[in-house]
Scaffold this motif. Structure first.
Motif, PDB file in Angstrom:
ATOM      1  N   PHE A   1     -10.426   1.106   4.608  1.00 11.00           N
ATOM      2  CA  PHE A   1      -9.485   1.198   5.729  1.00 11.00           C
ATOM      3  C   PHE A   1      -8.770  -0.142   5.820  1.00 11.00           C
ATOM      4  CE2 PHE A   1      -8.348   1.655  10.319  1.00 11.00           C
ATOM      5  CZ  PHE A   1      -7.745   2.910  10.248  1.00 11.00           C
ATOM      6  N   ALA A   2      -7.514  -0.167   5.383  1.00 10.00           N
ATOM      7  CA  ALA A   2      -6.778  -1.424   5.251  1.00 10.00           C
ATOM      8  C   ALA A   2      -6.649  -2.140   6.594  1.00 10.00           C
ATOM      9  CB  ALA A   2      -5.390  -1.163   4.675  1.00 10.00           C
ATOM     10  N   GLY A   3      -6.556  -3.464   6.528  1.00  9.90           N
ATOM     11  CA  GLY A   3      -6.466  -4.274   7.730  1.00  9.90           C
ATOM     12  C   GLY A   3      -5.268  -3.949   8.591  1.00  9.90           C
TER      13      GLY A   3
ATOM     14  N   ASP B   1       0.819  -1.221   0.000  1.00 11.88           N
ATOM     15  CA  ASP B   1       0.000   0.000   0.000  1.00 11.88           C
ATOM     16  C   ASP B   1       0.846   1.262   0.000  1.00 11.88           C
ATOM     17  OD1 ASP B   1      -2.202  -1.616   0.037  1.00 11.88           O
ATOM     18  OD2 ASP B   1      -2.699  -1.277   2.148  1.00 11.88           O
ATOM     19  N   LEU B   2       1.968   1.232   0.731  1.00 14.72           N
ATOM     20  CA  LEU B   2       2.828   2.420   0.820  1.00 14.72           C
ATOM     21  C   LEU B   2       3.961   2.402  -0.204  1.00 14.72           C
ATOM     22  CD1 LEU B   2       3.153   2.866   4.713  1.00 14.72           C
ATOM     23  CD2 LEU B   2       1.496   3.901   3.145  1.00 14.72           C
ATOM     24  N   GLY B   3       4.055   1.315  -1.002  1.00 14.01           N
ATOM     25  CA  GLY B   3       5.099   1.210  -2.017  1.00 14.01           C
ATOM     26  C   GLY B   3       6.488   1.146  -1.434  1.00 14.01           C
TER      27      GLY B   3
ATOM     28  N   SER C   1     -11.655  -7.626   5.880  1.00  8.78           N
ATOM     29  CA  SER C   1     -12.982  -8.143   5.546  1.00  8.78           C
ATOM     30  C   SER C   1     -14.104  -7.208   5.969  1.00  8.78           C
ATOM     31  CB  SER C   1     -13.180  -9.521   6.192  1.00  8.78           C
ATOM     32  OG  SER C   1     -13.142  -9.409   7.609  1.00  8.78           O
ATOM     33  N   VAL C   2     -13.854  -6.345   6.969  1.00  2.00           N
ATOM     34  CA  VAL C   2     -14.915  -5.482   7.499  1.00  2.00           C
ATOM     35  C   VAL C   2     -14.934  -4.113   6.823  1.00  2.00           C
ATOM     36  CG1 VAL C   2     -15.723  -4.266   9.568  1.00  2.00           C
ATOM     37  CG2 VAL C   2     -14.964  -6.649   9.728  1.00  2.00           C
TER      38      VAL C   2
END
Length: 461
Positions: free
Chosen positions: A190-192, A61-63, A185-186
């Protein structure tokens, strides 16, 4: 007391002293150790959960490259090292209860804020601030234990406290993995891994508030002990501290410049280098089994496999430190596991199955866990008062600089060579070098108080 009655009295006094000692140690262990373990569990979890977040989506996500991830893991220790000594001196001056509460609340807030980082730069900033917030916690607890546990039981008490390290991996790695998967999953946006950071920072804030009301600064303040128990413990600890202070006249400045302190800092550096290399890169190594051995694991399975070496490490930590207290031998209880762990970790890279590789990794984890609590009686043998606060903090500070070098150098070497092999050889070599320095210290002349030789022999040999 007359001479004719000296026999019965001399026989009963040691028995009475032994009875009160057992009773008091049992009470302070029950009162303090579980809470301290819980605090350090949360501390170590918030410090190392980056190792689960990286392969759990954060790097993508942050590369972030392997080197950037290693830098993010290690920059924590810049802030940590800068404030370690002054923080421990503040604890010695203001009391453990208030100072540890301040540390807990501030680190919990920063740990949760890591959930909202938009780029590697801001991750670096918050990891640095996390180190600033946590500075002084570990050496503060080590110093705090010297206020409550006599020298003869201190390695075991330290081991009980440090069980939080393997437990944070046994419980924390699967927990962090589960939180990441649950968050994924929720929440859609907003990443886990962000959810994990947010949730795992909150317990530190809660514990900080509880700490203010629960901990007791010194034995004389312990209302939860009976008056005669409180008096016995206070006199016992004050006598031990006075004896050490009288033998070794080490004020703060002299403690910080003492060559033995710096040599012990390198020994601790070697143990911590292995600890953090495993903590941050073991999940990545296990995830790499897919390519190396053709197996496939979910993120939660990686978390559970990561926990296995530390489950065995917890047993090694407790029983090895117990053996050290029982025998009174200190040096080989540090050097031997350093040699075993240093040999095991590079060997793991050349085995031909996940099972055999994990056996070697588990041996290394057990060796590291066995070293950590048996190390701390060495500096405690010749440091007391404010000199102990400064010396212990300096050893911990310099030793924990491995927390920067281990992940950064390991990540850089992995990126430069395309494998983890070179980095793990450096880990093994550093641990072996630390074991050699430990044995050199055993052969070196005693600290510079000539009258100290006989008094310190049992504690440092």
């Amino acid at each position: 007391m007359t001479t004719s009655h000296s026999g019965p009295h001399s026989g009963s006094a040691p028995a009475a002293d032994s009875a009160i000692e057992k009773r008091v140690l049992k009470k302070i262990t029950r009162r303090l150790i579980p809470f301290i373990i819980l605090m350090y569990f949360i501390n170590y979890l918030d410090r190392t959960n980056l190792g689960i977040a990286g392969p759990g989506g954060m790097n993508e996500d942050l590369g972030m490259t392997a080197t950037q991830f290693g830098f993010a893991a290690g920059i924590f220790f810049f802030g940590y090292l800068l404030l370690e000594v002054p923080s421990n001196l503040a604890l010695h001056r203001f009391g453990a209860r208030r100072w540890l509460a301040r540390i807990l609340i501030s680190w919990g807030a920063v740990a949760s804020l890591m959930a909202f980082v938009p780029s590697p730069f801001w991750l670096y900033v918050l990891r640095f601030l996390l180190g600033v917030a946590e500075a002084g916690f570990f050496p503060g607890i080590i110093l705090y234990l010297t206020y409550w546990f006599p020298t003869s039981t201190r390695a075991r008490a330290t081991a009980l406290f440090m069980l939080a390290i393997p437990l944070s991996n046994v419980i924390g790695a699967p927990l962090s993995s589960w939180l990441i998967e649950s968050g994924n999953s929720v929440f859609e946006n907003f990443a886990g891994w962000r959810f994990m950071f947010l949730i795992e920072g909150i317990p530190a804030i809660i514990l900080g508030i509880v700490c203010i009301f629960y901990l007791t600064d010194r034995p004389r303040d312990a209302k939860w002990l009976e008056p005669e128990e409180r008096e016995w413990l206070a006199l016992k600890m004050e006598a031990e501290e006075a004896s050490t202070a009288q033998t070794y006249h080490y004020p703060v400045k002299r403690s910080l410049l003492n060559p033995r302190v710096w040599a012990l800092a390198f020994v601790y550096f070697g143990a911590v280098y292995g600890l953090y290399a495993l903590s941050f890169f073991l999940p990545t190594i296990i995830a790499g089994f897919q390519e190396t051995f053709g197996v496939e694991y979910t993120l939660l399975e990686v978390g559970f496999i990561t926990a296995i070496p530390y489950a065995f490490g917890a047993f090694a930590m407790y029983f090895w430190s117990r053996h050290g207290d029982k025998t009174g031998e200190r040096v080989w209880h540090v050097a031997l596991p350093l040699f075993i762990g240093g040999a095991a970790i590079p060997v793991a890279l050349y085995l031909n199955s996940p099972f055999t590789t994990m056996i070697a990794v588990t041996i290394c984890a057990m060796a590291i866990c066995a070293t950590l609590p048996t190390f701390w009686p060495l500096p405690q043998a010749f440091l007391a008062g404010a000199g102990a606060a400064a010396g212990i903090a300096l050893i911990n500070s310099l030793g924990n600089s491995a927390g920067f070098f281990a992940p950064y150098v390991t990540g850089w070497l992995a990126e430069a060579t395309g494998t983890q092999n070179a980095g793990m050889w450096v880990v093994g070599g550093t641990m072996v070098a630390a074991g050699i320095v430990t044995l050199i210290l055993k052969a070196a002349p005693r600290p510079d108080a000539p009258e100290a030789a006989s008094a310190s022999g049992r504690a440092v040999e």
